[in-house]
Design a protein around this motif. Structure first.
Motif, short mmCIF file in Angstrom:
data_model
loop_
_atom_site.label_atom_id
_atom_site.label_comp_id
_atom_site.label_asym_id
_atom_site.label_seq_id
_atom_site.Cartn_x
_atom_site.Cartn_y
_atom_site.Cartn_z
N VAL A 104 0.88 -1.17 0.00
CA VAL A 104 0.00 0.00 0.00
C VAL A 104 0.92 1.22 0.00
CG1 VAL A 104 -1.75 1.29 1.25
CG2 VAL A 104 -1.80 -1.19 1.27
N PHE A 105 0.80 2.04 -1.03
CA PHE A 105 1.77 3.11 -1.23
C PHE A 105 1.08 4.47 -1.14
CE2 PHE A 105 6.04 3.89 -2.91
CZ PHE A 105 5.96 5.21 -3.27
N LEU A 106 1.50 5.27 -0.19
CA LEU A 106 0.97 6.63 -0.10
C LEU A 106 2.00 7.56 -0.71
CD1 LEU A 106 -1.10 8.73 0.85
CD2 LEU A 106 0.07 8.80 3.03
N GLU A 107 1.70 8.11 -1.89
CA GLU A 107 2.65 8.98 -2.57
C GLU A 107 2.41 10.41 -2.09
OE1 GLU A 107 2.55 8.47 -6.76
OE2 GLU A 107 4.20 9.85 -7.14
N GLY A 108 3.24 10.85 -1.17
CA GLY A 108 3.01 12.13 -0.50
C GLY A 108 2.95 13.31 -1.44
N LEU A 109 3.91 13.39 -2.38
CA LEU A 109 3.97 14.56 -3.25
C LEU A 109 2.71 14.68 -4.09
CD1 LEU A 109 7.70 14.42 -4.34
CD2 LEU A 109 6.61 16.18 -2.97
N LYS A 110 2.30 13.58 -4.67
CA LYS A 110 1.13 13.62 -5.53
C LYS A 110 -0.13 13.86 -4.72
CE LYS A 110 -0.84 10.71 -9.15
NZ LYS A 110 -1.63 9.74 -8.41
N SER A 111 -0.25 13.18 -3.59
CA SER A 111 -1.46 13.33 -2.78
C SER A 111 -1.57 14.73 -2.21
CB SER A 111 -1.45 12.34 -1.62
OG SER A 111 -1.30 11.04 -2.09
N SER A 112 -0.42 15.33 -1.91
CA SER A 112 -0.48 16.67 -1.31
C SER A 112 -1.10 17.65 -2.29
CB SER A 112 0.92 17.13 -0.91
OG SER A 112 1.70 17.38 -2.05
N GLY B 77 22.63 18.52 -16.41
CA GLY B 77 21.58 19.52 -16.52
C GLY B 77 20.62 19.39 -15.36
N LEU B 78 19.54 20.13 -15.46
CA LEU B 78 18.54 20.09 -14.40
C LEU B 78 17.43 19.13 -14.81
CD1 LEU B 78 17.67 21.49 -11.74
CD2 LEU B 78 16.39 23.09 -13.13
N ALA B 79 17.08 18.22 -13.93
CA ALA B 79 16.06 17.23 -14.29
C ALA B 79 14.68 17.87 -14.33
CB ALA B 79 16.08 16.08 -13.28
N VAL B 80 13.92 17.50 -15.35
CA VAL B 80 12.55 18.00 -15.45
C VAL B 80 11.75 17.46 -14.26
CG1 VAL B 80 10.45 17.82 -16.81
CG2 VAL B 80 12.61 18.22 -17.93
N LEU B 284 7.22 24.93 -0.49
CA LEU B 284 8.17 24.17 -1.29
C LEU B 284 7.70 22.75 -1.51
CD1 LEU B 284 11.63 25.27 0.07
CD2 LEU B 284 10.78 25.53 -2.23
N TYR B 285 7.10 22.17 -0.49
CA TYR B 285 6.66 20.79 -0.62
C TYR B 285 5.57 20.66 -1.68
CZ TYR B 285 5.29 16.09 0.74
OH TYR B 285 5.02 14.74 0.74
N ILE B 286 4.59 21.56 -1.61
CA ILE B 286 3.49 21.48 -2.56
C ILE B 286 3.97 21.85 -3.96
CG2 ILE B 286 1.16 22.28 -3.05
CD1 ILE B 286 0.58 22.00 -0.33
N LEU B 287 4.88 22.80 -4.04
CA LEU B 287 5.43 23.16 -5.34
C LEU B 287 6.13 21.95 -5.96
CD1 LEU B 287 6.28 25.31 -7.45
CD2 LEU B 287 8.33 25.66 -6.11
N ARG B 288 6.88 21.24 -5.14
CA ARG B 288 7.59 20.07 -5.65
C ARG B 288 6.60 19.00 -6.10
NH1 ARG B 288 10.68 17.05 -2.17
NH2 ARG B 288 12.29 15.81 -3.18
N GLY B 289 5.48 18.89 -5.39
CA GLY B 289 4.44 17.97 -5.81
C GLY B 289 3.90 18.34 -7.19
N LEU B 291 5.54 20.03 -9.47
CA LEU B 291 6.58 19.82 -10.47
C LEU B 291 6.73 18.36 -10.84
CD1 LEU B 291 9.37 22.17 -9.11
CD2 LEU B 291 7.88 22.58 -11.03
N ARG B 292 6.65 17.49 -9.82
CA ARG B 292 6.87 16.08 -10.09
C ARG B 292 5.81 15.51 -11.03
NH1 ARG B 292 11.24 16.50 -7.81
NH2 ARG B 292 12.16 14.99 -6.38
N THR B 293 4.66 16.13 -11.06
CA THR B 293 3.58 15.60 -11.89
C THR B 293 3.37 16.44 -13.13
OG1 THR B 293 2.06 16.83 -10.46
CG2 THR B 293 2.34 14.50 -10.00
N SER B 294 4.39 17.15 -13.57
CA SER B 294 4.23 17.95 -14.78
C SER B 294 5.57 18.09 -15.50
CB SER B 294 3.69 19.35 -14.45
OG SER B 294 4.60 20.03 -13.63
N LEU B 295 5.51 18.57 -16.71
CA LEU B 295 6.72 18.77 -17.51
C LEU B 295 7.25 20.16 -17.21
CD1 LEU B 295 5.82 17.37 -21.05
CD2 LEU B 295 7.55 16.50 -19.51
N SER B 296 7.79 20.32 -16.03
CA SER B 296 8.27 21.66 -15.69
C SER B 296 9.56 21.56 -14.89
CB SER B 296 7.21 22.42 -14.89
OG SER B 296 6.75 21.61 -13.83
N ALA B 297 10.27 22.66 -14.86
CA ALA B 297 11.48 22.77 -14.05
C ALA B 297 11.48 24.15 -13.43
CB ALA B 297 12.73 22.57 -14.91
#
Lengths: 288, 385
Positions: A104-112, B77-80, B284-289, B291-297
Motif C-alpha cells: 500500500v503506497f501513499l505517494e506524499g507529493l502527488k497526494s499533497s 543539466g537540471l532534471a525535469v 516548497l513541498y506542494i510546489l515540488r508535488g 513539479l513532479r507531476t508535470s513537464l516543468s522545471a
C-alpha cells in the motif's frame, strides 16, 4: 562485549558480490538477518546526519517485500516511480507488489497536490495540509491502520505487516509539532508492532548543528523507543569518492533495563549502482 | 520518473515518451542539426522536446540551466520535475544572473516561462535577459528564424511549398539543436524573441490587490496565490498531461525570485522565532508535488543569508532537489586573498538529487569559484598550491 557475533571481516573485505540483485546482502549479514527469518514487533530507526541515508529505505522496502510481508509505505519525499526504479535494481517490482495487494503506497507529493487544491469529501491522510493551525496526524494513522489490518476472512495472505515511513522529518516541515509526530509513531507502534505483531521502520534526519529543536526532540524520543538504530553519517573529514559515509548499527532493548550494554558496530560504506558495500573503518578496498 | 509518466505510457525510459509524441500532428520534417537526436536511420524521426536531452545515467529528462558549466557540475543539466534552489550571494549581485540565464535558455528553446517576483515586474525582468552568444554558423539560421516566425505568416513558402498545406504548427525559435547556450550579459535579448515567446508573469503587488477569497491555511497569502497561479497554468496549458485535449509537448520553466523576502509577507528573514515558520517549507513541498507531476522545471533564488533560523535553511534544503549556493567576495576578507584574485566568488554545490538511483553524479572537485569576465560567467576549480 561478550558473546557478540562478529560478521566475517574477511568476507567483507573481499567485497562479496550479490548473488542476485536482492537488496543489500552485505547489510543483511551485518544485521544478521535474512528475509526468511525477519523478526517481528520491532521498531527500527533510520537516521542520517550530513549525508543521504535513503539507501537504507530502499533496502528495507525490498527486504520486507521479499520476506512476503504486507508493507504500507508512507512515501513523503519522492515519487512512486523513483522508488520503483530503484527497487527494480534491487530485484523487486513495486508496481507488481501494489497490484497484488502486498504494497500500500501513499505517494506524499502527488497526494499533497490533490488534497491542497481540492476539498476532499472523505478525510484524507494528509488532511493536515489544509488546516490553518497545527493539527494532529490521526487521519494518517487511520490510513495506516486500515492498510495493514488484515481482512476479516481470516486467511493470512502475508507474513506480517510492516510500516515504512520516508521520512518523519518532512512532517515537521509541514507544520506538525514533534509531539504530534511522536503521538503518531506511538499509535502506529501500538497497532502495527504490538497488536498486529508487525514491524515499523522510519527515517529521521539528524540536523546536527542546525539547532532544529523539534527535530531533536523527535529524534531523541524515537531513539528511546527503537530496537534497532541505523545511523549513517557523512565522514568528518569531508567528501571522499571511495567512502561515502559511515554506518553505525545499534541494537537496543527499549523495554528492559539496560543491565547489558547495547551492542553496536560501525562500518564504512560505499554506494554503488545496485548495491552497497560495507567494510571496516579504514579498510576501504580503494586504499588497501 | 514523473516526466515520462505524464506522457501516459507508464514508467520507463524515453522510449515511451517518444512513442507518445510521434502521433501528434507534427510533420516529419526535421531540421538536420549537428547533434540530431532520436533514432537514426530508418523509420520516422522522433520528435523530442526542444532543449531537452536524456541523462546519461538514468534516462531522466534534463534541461539546461542556461550555464553550460553549471550543467556539467549537476550531472548534465537540471532534471525535469525538480527544483533548483540558488542561495543568493550577500548583495544579490550574481544570483540574478543565474536566474536570468535560466529564463533566457527557456526563450531560446521555445519553452513557456512563468516568472514570479515580489519586487520586480516580470516584464522588466524579461527585458533585461542577456542576449545569446551565437557563433557565425548559427547566426544566419537565427536571422532566418526571426523572419519566419512572424505570426502573420502567410508568407508563401517557395521551396517547401508542400508543407504550406499541412496544419500550421508553432515552431519554437530553436536556433541550433545545441543543449545549453552562452549568453552575453552586456547585451539585451532581442525584443522579437520575447514578443514571440510565451510567458506568464506573477507580480505579487498586482496579485494581492485583487480581493480574492483565499482559503485560510497556514501558508502566507502571497505563497497561496502563487501556488494557485502555478497550478492553474500547469492545468490549463496541459503541462501535467491530465487533459487529453491539450497535449503539451513543451517544458514550463518556472522562475521565482527572492523567495522568503518580507515582501512576500513572510517573516522568515526577519526574526529567529517567526510565526509563519512552516509557510515556506510547506510552499516548497506542494510546489515540488506540482513539479513532479508535470513537464516543468523550477529555479528559486532565496536570500538564505537573511534567514536567521538555521533549522529553516536545513529544512528548505531537504525539501529542494538541487541546491547551489553563491558566495561573492564583495566586501569580504577574501577579496584581498591572492588565491582568489582572478575570481568574483565561490559557488558551492550543496546538494544534488539522487533521482531513480542510489547514487548521483557528484563532482569530485568541491572548491569551485566563478568569475564574470568578458561578459561570460565561468566556473572553475580553485587552483590551490
Amino acid at each position: 562485549m561478550k558473546g557478540m557475533h562478529l560478521p566475517d571481516i574477511r568476507m567483507l573485505l573481499q567485497g562479496a558480490s550479490p548473488r542476485s540483485s536482492e537488496m543489500f546482502p552485505e547489510l543483511n549479514n551485518l544485521l544478521n538477518t535474512t528475509p526468511d527469518k525477519a523478526e517481528q514487533g520491532k521498531l527500527t530507526l533510520l537516521c542520517d546526519a550530513r549525508t543521504d541515508g535513503s539507501f537504507l529505505v530502499h533496502h528495507f522496502l525490498s527486504f520486507y517485500l521479499k520476506a512476503n510481508c504486507k508493507v504500507c509505505f508512507v512515501a513523503l519525499l519522492q515519487s512512486f516511480s523513483h522508488y520503483n526504479i530503484v527497487a527494480q535494481k534491487l530485484g523487486v517490482s513495486l508496481a507488481a507488489a501494489r497490484e497484488r495487494g502486498q504494497l500500500v503506497f501513499l505517494e506524499g507529493l502527488k497526494s499533497s497536490v490533490d488534497v491542497f487544491f481540492q476539498a476532499q469529501e472523505d478525510p484524507h491522510p494528509l488532511q493536515f495540509l489544509r488546516e490553518a493551525s497545527a493539527g494532529n496526524l490521526q487521519p494518517l494513522y487511520e490510513f495506516v491502520r486500515e492498510a495493514l489490518t488484515p481482512a476479516d476472512n481470516g486467511a493470512a495472505a502475508w507474513r506480517c505487516p510492516v510500516l515504512l515511513v520516508d521520512d518523519l522529518s518532512v512532517l515537521l516541515s509541514l507544520g506538525m509539532g514533534a509531539v504530534a509526530v511522536l503521538d503518531f509513531v506511538h499509535y502506529c507502534r501500538a497497532t502495527v508492532c504490538c497488536e498486529l505483531k508487525g514491524n515499523m521502520v522510519a527515517l529521521v534526519h539528524d540536523s546536527g548543528d542546525a539547532e532544529d529543536e523539534e527535530n531533536n526532540t523527535l529524534l531523541i524520543g524515537l531513539s528511546h523507543q527503537s530496537h534497532l538504530i541505523l545511523r549513517t553519517e557523512g565522514l568528518a573529514t569531508g567528501f571522499c569518492k571511495d567512502v561515502h559515509g559511515q554506518l553505525r548499527i545499534l541494537w537496543r532493548r527499549p523495554s528492559q533495563s539496560t543491565a547489558r550494554r547495547d551492542r553496536s558496530l560501525t562500518f564504512q560504506y560505499k554506494i554503488q549502482d545496485k548495491n552497497v558495500s560495507f567494510f571496516a573503518r579504514g579498510m576501504s578496498p580503494a586504499i588497501l | 520518473m514523473a516526466a515520462v509518466a505524464t506522457c501516459g505510457a507508464g514508467a520507463g525510459g524515453t522510449e515511451s515518451m517518444a512513442a507518445a509524441t510521434s502521433k501528434s500532428n507534427v510533420t516529419s520534417f526535421q531540421r538536420r542539426g549537428p547533434r540530431a537526436r532520436g533514432t537514426d536511420s530508418g523509420g520516422p524521426r522522433l520528435v523530442s522536446i526542444a532543449g531537452t536531452r536524456p541523462s546519461v545515467r538514468n534516462g531522466q529528462l534534463l534541461v539546461s540551466t542556461g550555464l553550460p558549466a553549471l550543467d556539467q557540475l549537476l550531472g548534465g543539466g537540471l532534471a525535469v520535475g525538480t527544483v533548483l534552489l540558488v542561495e543568493e550571494d550577500k548583495y544579490s549581485i550574481y544570483s540574478p544572473l543565474l536566474f536570468k540565464y535560466f529564463l533566457a535558455e527557456g526563450i531560446i528553446n521555445g519553452h513557456t516561462l512563468l516568472v514570479a517576483s515580489a519586487k520586480e515586474d516580470p516584464a522588466d525582468i524579461l527585458q533585461e535577459l542577456p542576449a545569446p552568444l551565437l557563433d557565425d554558423s548559427c547566426k544566419k539560421e537565427f536571422d532566418e528564424d526571426v523572419c519566419n516566425k512572424k505570426p502573420e505568416s502567410d508568407i508563401k513558402m517557395k521551396i517547401a511549398w508542400r508543407y504550406q498545406l499541412s496544419p500550421k504548427m508553432e515552431v519554437g525559435p530553436v536556433t541550433s539543436s545545441r543543449f545549453g547556450h552562452y549568453y552575453d550579459v552586456s547585451k539585451r535579448i532581442p525584443r522579437e524573441l520575447i514578443e514571440t515567446s510565451k510567458w506568464h508573469g506573477f507580480f505579487l503587488p498586482e496579485k494581492m490587490s485583487s480581493a480574492d477569497k483565499v482559503e485560510c491555511c497556514s501558508l502566507t497569502p502571497g505563497y497561496m496565490k502563487l501556488l494557485h497561479f502555478i497550478q492553474n497554468i500547469i492545468y490549463e496549458e496541459g503541462f501535467d498531461g491530465s487533459n487529453p485535449q491539450k497535449k503539451q509537448r513543451n517544458i514550463l520553466r518556472i522562475g521565482i525570485q527572492s523567495l522568503g523576502l518580507p515582501l512576500w509577507g513572510d517573516d522568515v528573514c526577519c526574526s529567529e522565532n517567526c510565526d509563519s515558520s512552516h509557510s515556506l517549507s510547506k510552499f516548497l513541498y506542494i510546489l515540488r508535488g506540482l513539479l513532479r507531476t508535470s513537464l516543468s522545471a523550477c529555479i528559486i533564488t532565496m536570500p538564505t543569508h537573511l534567514i536567521q533560523n538555521k533549522a529553516i535553511i536545513a529544512r528548505v534544503t531537504n525539501l529542494s532537489d538541487t541546491v547551489v549556493a553563491l558566495e561573492s567576495f564583495v566586501g569580504s576578507e577574501r577579496e584581498t586573498n591572492p588565491l582568489y584574485k582572478d575570481y568574483h566568488g565561490l559557488i558551492h554545490i550543496r546538494q544534488i538529487p539522487r533521482l531513480n538511483n542510489l547514487i548521483c553524479d557528484e563532482s569530485d572537485v568541491k572548491d569551485l569559484a566563478f568569475k564574470l569576465k568578458r561578459k561570460l560567467f565561468t566556473i572553475e576549480p580553485v587552483l590551490s598550491t
